[in-house]
Design a protein around this motif. Structure first.
Motif, PDB file in Angstrom:
ATOM      1  N   LEU A 361       0.752  -1.270   0.027  1.00 45.78           N
ATOM      2  CA  LEU A 361      -0.097  -0.086   0.005  1.00 45.78           C
ATOM      3  C   LEU A 361       0.711   1.201  -0.050  1.00 45.78           C
ATOM      4  O   LEU A 361       0.273   2.405   0.055  1.00 45.78           O
ATOM      5  CB  LEU A 361      -0.934  -0.007   1.087  1.00 45.78           C
ATOM      6  CG  LEU A 361      -1.960  -1.136   1.201  1.00 45.78           C
ATOM      7  CD1 LEU A 361      -2.515  -1.231   2.589  1.00 45.78           C
ATOM      8  CD2 LEU A 361      -2.928  -0.833   0.249  1.00 45.78           C
ATOM      9  N   ALA A 362       2.237   1.140  -0.100  1.00 45.82           N
ATOM     10  CA  ALA A 362       3.087   2.273  -0.292  1.00 45.82           C
ATOM     11  C   ALA A 362       3.438   2.800  -1.566  1.00 45.82           C
ATOM     12  O   ALA A 362       4.598   3.408  -1.726  1.00 45.82           O
ATOM     13  CB  ALA A 362       4.313   1.959   0.915  1.00 45.82           C
ATOM     14  N   GLY A 363       2.756   2.440  -2.466  1.00 38.27           N
ATOM     15  CA  GLY A 363       2.932   2.758  -3.846  1.00 38.27           C
ATOM     16  C   GLY A 363       3.186   4.330  -4.028  1.00 38.27           C
ATOM     17  O   GLY A 363       4.362   4.420  -4.897  1.00 38.27           O
ATOM     18  N   ALA A 364       2.759   5.159  -3.411  1.00 33.23           N
ATOM     19  CA  ALA A 364       3.108   6.826  -3.672  1.00 33.23           C
ATOM     20  C   ALA A 364       4.288   6.868  -3.306  1.00 33.23           C
ATOM     21  O   ALA A 364       5.179   7.491  -3.907  1.00 33.23           O
ATOM     22  CB  ALA A 364       2.076   7.798  -2.941  1.00 33.23           C
ATOM     23  N   ALA A 365       5.083   6.556  -1.946  1.00 32.64           N
ATOM     24  CA  ALA A 365       6.160   6.759  -1.533  1.00 32.64           C
ATOM     25  C   ALA A 365       7.196   6.218  -2.158  1.00 32.64           C
ATOM     26  O   ALA A 365       8.286   6.564  -2.498  1.00 32.64           O
ATOM     27  CB  ALA A 365       6.340   6.532   0.068  1.00 32.64           C
ATOM     28  N   ARG A 366       6.882   4.858  -2.482  1.00 36.87           N
ATOM     29  CA  ARG A 366       7.843   3.958  -3.217  1.00 36.87           C
ATOM     30  C   ARG A 366       7.937   4.679  -4.541  1.00 36.87           C
ATOM     31  O   ARG A 366       9.212   4.403  -5.145  1.00 36.87           O
ATOM     32  CB  ARG A 366       7.206   2.448  -3.244  1.00 36.87           C
ATOM     33  CG  ARG A 366       8.159   1.734  -4.112  1.00 36.87           C
ATOM     34  CD  ARG A 366       9.384   1.474  -3.507  1.00 36.87           C
ATOM     35  NE  ARG A 366      10.380   0.562  -4.345  1.00 36.87           N
ATOM     36  CZ  ARG A 366      11.618   0.602  -4.259  1.00 36.87           C
ATOM     37  NH1 ARG A 366      12.276   1.782  -3.896  1.00 36.87           N
ATOM     38  NH2 ARG A 366      12.421  -0.049  -5.061  1.00 36.87           N
ATOM     39  N   SER A 367       7.106   5.140  -5.352  1.00 40.58           N
ATOM     40  CA  SER A 367       7.211   5.879  -6.619  1.00 40.58           C
ATOM     41  C   SER A 367       8.143   7.057  -6.568  1.00 40.58           C
ATOM     42  O   SER A 367       9.162   7.145  -7.197  1.00 40.58           O
ATOM     43  CB  SER A 367       5.771   6.663  -7.036  1.00 40.58           C
ATOM     44  OG  SER A 367       4.868   5.510  -7.308  1.00 40.58           O
ATOM     45  N   VAL A 368       8.131   7.736  -5.545  1.00 42.05           N
ATOM     46  CA  VAL A 368       9.233   8.893  -5.038  1.00 42.05           C
ATOM     47  C   VAL A 368      10.564   8.157  -5.105  1.00 42.05           C
ATOM     48  O   VAL A 368      11.632   8.745  -5.818  1.00 42.05           O
ATOM     49  CB  VAL A 368       8.890   9.745  -3.830  1.00 42.05           C
ATOM     50  CG1 VAL A 368       9.882  10.688  -3.970  1.00 42.05           C
ATOM     51  CG2 VAL A 368       7.376  10.124  -4.079  1.00 42.05           C
ATOM     52  N   GLU A 369      10.778   7.089  -4.384  1.00 40.05           N
ATOM     53  CA  GLU A 369      12.014   6.511  -4.188  1.00 40.05           C
ATOM     54  C   GLU A 369      12.591   6.147  -5.489  1.00 40.05           C
ATOM     55  O   GLU A 369      13.767   6.007  -5.653  1.00 40.05           O
ATOM     56  CB  GLU A 369      12.004   5.509  -3.200  1.00 40.05           C
ATOM     57  CG  GLU A 369      11.635   6.047  -1.688  1.00 40.05           C
ATOM     58  CD  GLU A 369      11.432   4.742  -0.806  1.00 40.05           C
ATOM     59  OE1 GLU A 369      11.362   3.561  -1.350  1.00 40.05           O
ATOM     60  OE2 GLU A 369      11.124   4.914   0.298  1.00 40.05           O
ATOM     61  N   ILE A 370      11.894   5.444  -6.196  1.00 38.88           N
ATOM     62  CA  ILE A 370      12.253   4.948  -7.581  1.00 38.88           C
ATOM     63  C   ILE A 370      12.665   6.151  -8.520  1.00 38.88           C
ATOM     64  O   ILE A 370      13.684   5.716  -9.139  1.00 38.88           O
ATOM     65  CB  ILE A 370      11.172   3.908  -8.198  1.00 38.88           C
ATOM     66  CG1 ILE A 370      10.874   2.817  -7.440  1.00 38.88           C
ATOM     67  CG2 ILE A 370      11.352   3.841  -9.704  1.00 38.88           C
ATOM     68  CD1 ILE A 370       9.612   2.046  -7.803  1.00 38.88           C
ATOM     69  N   VAL A 371      11.936   7.066  -8.444  1.00 42.36           N
ATOM     70  CA  VAL A 371      12.201   8.226  -9.392  1.00 42.36           C
ATOM     71  C   VAL A 371      13.143   8.884  -9.066  1.00 42.36           C
ATOM     72  O   VAL A 371      14.187   9.133  -9.683  1.00 42.36           O
ATOM     73  CB  VAL A 371      11.021   9.225  -9.060  1.00 42.36           C
ATOM     74  CG1 VAL A 371      11.246  10.466 -10.039  1.00 42.36           C
ATOM     75  CG2 VAL A 371       9.749   8.573 -10.176  1.00 42.36           C
TER      76      VAL A 371
END
Length: 380
Positions: A361-371
């Protein structure tokens, strides 16, 4: 760092909602975020701290995504498309973002290919091209023709640096709905599901009710009508609360007279919807990405009635996968009646939905880390 997200929602607001959830996660990490929104204005959605740039709006003609309508409800003219392209490329030139994200394209929104291509090609021509990523949900509408796969692969390899897939591959891998090629696979970056931050729940409104949300216009009408008739029948003891889109006031008025207020409450969509969901005894609705995740996150027993008009299969695929879990039932629209809805609800009421893991459920925060990691690789 600066991020530009280009998104156009054509039927519901799910794509814009997910883009704004991403925007909120990026702004929380100190980014400046701009969102170019090409669908109809959705003032009930929080901008997530981003600067919202409204393009001349478009909407689909129901489930016909090849026929696009302007703000006045008539087919969009060539001048409107030209104005949108000019606005998009002008934003890119003035903002010079470090990162550019396109929501759904190039896997979908083919009717808007000209404006997305203009934006992407302009981005690639800049002296310092932005890191360019596609952003897609868990399930995509399968391509109607084999050449669509080749076209998508070509755009990805020429114009993109990666694809953010907002899903958990252990639950719903992208290849379940889209025929990925070997060349596409290395570009995929799974983020987990993108859900809004938890909401405070300090009220009692809606406690123990059956909560129904189903979108606006013809998309939601069959679900709302079956729900109101079920409430009138008294087949279940709970009171029903129907959240109808503000633009459907006439529908809301028709529904209200079907049952007394102690059985049925009809009101406009509320910004505290997710808090209501957490207090409900059950939920009824379509099975779009955001609706499904809201229900899973709240752990509320749910009956999903997937939207299936035209060639739409996304919601049916998602509902079928999720119905493998306890506490979730699926009811096809062709089978939707007040009696079948009551039966489906009885099968889930009181059940406990297994919670998703925090990482899923941490897709938004994980998106920032990936970017940020991809950007560091690009600039090193």
């Amino acid at each position: 760092m600066r991020l530009l997200i280009a998104v156009t929602h054509l039927l519901g607001t799910g794509h814009l909602s997910r883009a704004l959830a991403l925007a909120e996660a990026f702004t929380a990490r100190g980014w400046r975020v701009d969102v170019a929104s090409g669908g109809r204005p959705a003032p009930h959605l929080n901008s997530g701290g981003a600067t919202l740039h409204q393009l001349p709006p478009l909407a689909s003609d129901g489930a016909d995504f090849a026929t696009l309508l302007g703000a006045d409800g008539t087919p969009a003219a060539a001048g409107l498309f030209a104005a949108r392209r000019a606005t998009l490329t002008g934003l890119l030139d003035s903002l010079r973002p470090d990162v550019l994200i396109t929501e759904l394209f190039p896997f979908g929104r083919r009717a808007l290919a000209a404006e997305f291509d203009a934006l992407l090609e302009r981005a690639r021509a800049l002296p310092r091209p932005p890191l360019t990523l596609a952003s897609v949900r868990d399930i995509l509408a399968p391509p109607s023709k084999p050449k669509r796969v080749a076209e998508t692969e070509d755009r990805l390899l020429r114009l993109y640096d990666g694809v953010l897939v907002h899903s958990d591959p252990a639950l719903i891998p992208l290849e379940d709905s889209w025929p990925l090629t070997p060349a596409m696979m290395p570009l995929l970056r799974y983020t987990g599901f993108v859900v809004p931050p938890p909401v405070p729940d300090d009220g009692t409104d809606g406690q123990g009710e059956i909560l129904v949300t189903a979108g606006g216009g013809p998309v939601g009408r069959p679900v709302f009508e079956a729900a109101a008739q079920c409430a009138a029948s008294g087949a279940l003891p709970q009171r029903w609360r129907l959240l109808v889109a503000k633009g459907d006031a006439a529908l809301a008025d028709r529904l209200r007279v079907l049952a007394p207020p102690d059985r049925l409450l009809v009101e406009p969509v509320r910004p505290d919807f997710r808090a209501l969901l957490g207090r409900a005894s059950a939920s009824v609705g379509r099975c779009g990405y955001n609706t499904a995740l809201d229900c899973l996150t709240a752990g509320v027993p749910s009956v999903f009635c997937p939207f299936e008009d035209g060639k739409e299969v996304e919601q049916t695929i998602r509902a079928t996968i999720l119905a493998r879990q306890p506490g979730i039932a699926t009811l096809r629209e062709a089978d939707l009646t007040p009696d079948s809805l009551a039966h489906a609800l009885r099968s889930v009421l009181g059940a406990r939905i297994p919670p998703l893991s925090p990482s899923a459920l941490a897709g938004a925060a994980r998106s920032v880390e990936i970017v940020e990691a991809l950007l560091a690789e690009k600039t090193s």
